[in-house]
Write a protein that holds these residues in place. Structure first.
Motif, PDB file in Angstrom:
ATOM      1  N   GLN A  38       0.835  -1.211   0.000  1.00 39.34           N
ATOM      2  CA  GLN A  38       0.000   0.000   0.000  1.00 39.34           C
ATOM      3  C   GLN A  38       0.870   1.262   0.000  1.00 39.34           C
ATOM      4  O   GLN A  38       0.647   2.190  -0.779  1.00 39.34           O
ATOM      5  CB  GLN A  38      -0.902  -0.029   1.249  1.00 39.34           C
ATOM      6  CG  GLN A  38      -1.875   1.122   1.375  1.00 39.34           C
ATOM      7  CD  GLN A  38      -2.996   1.031   0.349  1.00 39.34           C
ATOM      8  OE1 GLN A  38      -3.424  -0.073   0.025  1.00 39.34           O
ATOM      9  NE2 GLN A  38      -3.445   2.161  -0.175  1.00 39.34           N
ATOM     10  N   GLN A  39       1.883   1.265   0.861  1.00 36.59           N
ATOM     11  CA  GLN A  39       2.790   2.422   0.920  1.00 36.59           C
ATOM     12  C   GLN A  39       3.527   2.611  -0.400  1.00 36.59           C
ATOM     13  O   GLN A  39       3.726   3.742  -0.856  1.00 36.59           O
ATOM     14  CB  GLN A  39       3.809   2.244   2.047  1.00 36.59           C
ATOM     15  CG  GLN A  39       3.205   2.359   3.434  1.00 36.59           C
ATOM     16  CD  GLN A  39       4.276   2.250   4.527  1.00 36.59           C
ATOM     17  OE1 GLN A  39       5.443   2.486   4.288  1.00 36.59           O
ATOM     18  NE2 GLN A  39       3.849   1.890   5.722  1.00 36.59           N
ATOM     19  N   ALA A  40       3.923   1.483  -1.015  1.00 37.24           N
ATOM     20  CA  ALA A  40       4.636   1.573  -2.297  1.00 37.24           C
ATOM     21  C   ALA A  40       3.707   2.099  -3.381  1.00 37.24           C
ATOM     22  O   ALA A  40       4.075   2.972  -4.175  1.00 37.24           O
ATOM     23  CB  ALA A  40       5.202   0.204  -2.679  1.00 37.24           C
ATOM     24  N   ALA A  41       2.453   1.594  -3.393  1.00 39.06           N
ATOM     25  CA  ALA A  41       1.488   2.015  -4.407  1.00 39.06           C
ATOM     26  C   ALA A  41       1.187   3.515  -4.292  1.00 39.06           C
ATOM     27  O   ALA A  41       0.914   4.187  -5.279  1.00 39.06           O
ATOM     28  CB  ALA A  41       0.193   1.202  -4.269  1.00 39.06           C
ATOM     29  N   GLU A  42       1.246   4.020  -3.069  1.00 33.69           N
ATOM     30  CA  GLU A  42       0.996   5.457  -2.858  1.00 33.69           C
ATOM     31  C   GLU A  42       2.247   6.298  -3.083  1.00 33.69           C
ATOM     32  O   GLU A  42       2.240   7.506  -2.864  1.00 33.69           O
ATOM     33  CB  GLU A  42       0.464   5.683  -1.427  1.00 33.69           C
ATOM     34  CG  GLU A  42      -0.945   5.151  -1.236  1.00 33.69           C
ATOM     35  CD  GLU A  42      -1.354   5.111   0.243  1.00 33.69           C
ATOM     36  OE1 GLU A  42      -0.555   5.558   1.100  1.00 33.69           O
ATOM     37  OE2 GLU A  42      -2.466   4.623   0.515  1.00 33.69           O
ATOM     38  N   GLY A  43       3.331   5.650  -3.472  1.00 29.96           N
ATOM     39  CA  GLY A  43       4.578   6.365  -3.766  1.00 29.96           C
ATOM     40  C   GLY A  43       5.334   6.797  -2.523  1.00 29.96           C
ATOM     41  O   GLY A  43       6.252   7.612  -2.585  1.00 29.96           O
ATOM     42  N   ARG A  44       4.949   6.233  -1.359  1.00 27.62           N
ATOM     43  CA  ARG A  44       5.628   6.623  -0.115  1.00 27.62           C
ATOM     44  C   ARG A  44       6.787   5.704   0.240  1.00 27.62           C
ATOM     45  O   ARG A  44       7.478   5.931   1.223  1.00 27.62           O
ATOM     46  CB  ARG A  44       4.612   6.633   1.048  1.00 27.62           C
ATOM     47  CG  ARG A  44       3.555   7.712   0.896  1.00 27.62           C
ATOM     48  CD  ARG A  44       2.678   7.831   2.127  1.00 27.62           C
ATOM     49  NE  ARG A  44       1.726   6.728   2.241  1.00 27.62           N
ATOM     50  CZ  ARG A  44       1.637   5.934   3.304  1.00 27.62           C
ATOM     51  NH1 ARG A  44       2.435   6.104   4.328  1.00 27.62           N
ATOM     52  NH2 ARG A  44       0.745   4.964   3.324  1.00 27.62           N
TER      53      ARG A  44
END
Ligand code: IPE
Ligand code: IPE
Ligand code: MG
Length: 246
Positions: free
Chosen positions: A161-167
């Motif tokens: 989820q964090q990766a998908a949000e670019g975080r």
């Protein structure tokens, strides 16, 4: 191997000064009851007494973290009357033991999918966690509605989820970061895992966390297990040579 991970291995390699974490699969309540012609729940009730006996000695024999498997994600599949009886027992245990756990200086935590528990129990758990949060004598963690695979899955989902949000850069995901997303993020990996009742399996307990855990199996059924049994197993464990692959 980086210097940091090398230092980690060296720290963990000793059975001595670092915090000792013992995990337990409390198995055999049903067989204990059956042997006596009692209902399964009577075994669970006696199992709660065995836990009390173990908690009395844990700190004095050098255990800093004690993590027990109380109810697995698969145990939801047991007969409805057994599940509701176990939940009732959990509620009574929390009611009765809350003050005692705090007075004894224990830090109480629950790991597992608590969203499946009823609201009253969720609130009781939160209250005891809060009440005991600053205690440090023994870190006592109960796995309820816990599954090792589910734990790994939720960590993977949260990182994705964090990766998908670019975080988060996926390249930054290493063992330390992954571990910090598991339910046990503030708890070191177990040094010793004990299973009672003679069964020789992990049954989806701390899968990621037990990569280098020493295993011990007792033929005693959980309700017959006590502080002396724990002390004997820990003494035998302290003689073991842990190598961590090196
Ligand atoms: C372990 O005892 C406690 C829980 C799983 C909640 P069991 O109920 O599995 O006892 P056995 O294995 O049938 O004897
Ligand atoms: C593991 O015991 C779960 C707990 C002790 C809470 P089980 O009795 O559920 O495991 P299996 O079915 O024998 O593998
Ligand atoms: Mg069992």
């Amino acid at each position: 191997m980086t210097l940091h991970s090398l230092q980690n291995v060296q720290v963990k390699k000793s059975n001595g000064p670092h915090a000792l974490h013992v995990a337990m699969i409390m198995d055999g309540n049903g067989r204990w009851a059956r042997q006596r012609g009692l209902p399964h729940l009577a075994g669970h009730r006696q199992g709660a007494e065995a836990l009390r006996s173990v908690l009395e000695v844990a700190h004095s024999i050098g255990i800093d973290y004690l993590t027990v498997y109380g109810f697995s994600s698969e145990n939801w599949g047991r007969p409805a009357h057994e599940v509701s009886g176990l939940m009732q027992l959990l509620r009574v245990y929390l009611e009765r033991e809350s003050a005692k756990l705090h007075e004894a200086g224990l830090r109480f935590r629950v790991i597992g999918d608590r969203s499946r528990l009823d609201q009253k129990i969720i609130a009781m758990i939160a209250a005891i966690e809060e009440r005991t949060a600053r205690n440090s004598k023994l870190n006592f963690t109960v796995a309820i509605s816990y599954g090792g695979r589910a734990d790994i899955l939720q960590a993977a989902r949260s990182l994705a989820q964090q990766a998908a949000e670019g975080r988060l850069d996926p390249g930054m995901i290493d063992e330390n970061l992954f571990s910090s997303h598991l339910a046990t993020s503030n708890i070191p990996d177990p040094d010793l895992l004990i299973r009672t009742s003679g069964e020789l399996r992990i049954s989806n307990f701390l899968l990621w966390q037990s990569a280098y855990t020493e295993l011990a199996f007792s033929d005693k059924l959980w309700p017959d297990f006590n502080g002396d049994d724990l002390q004997a197993i820990v003494a035998e464990f302290r003689e073991r040579d842990r190598r961590f692959g090196c």
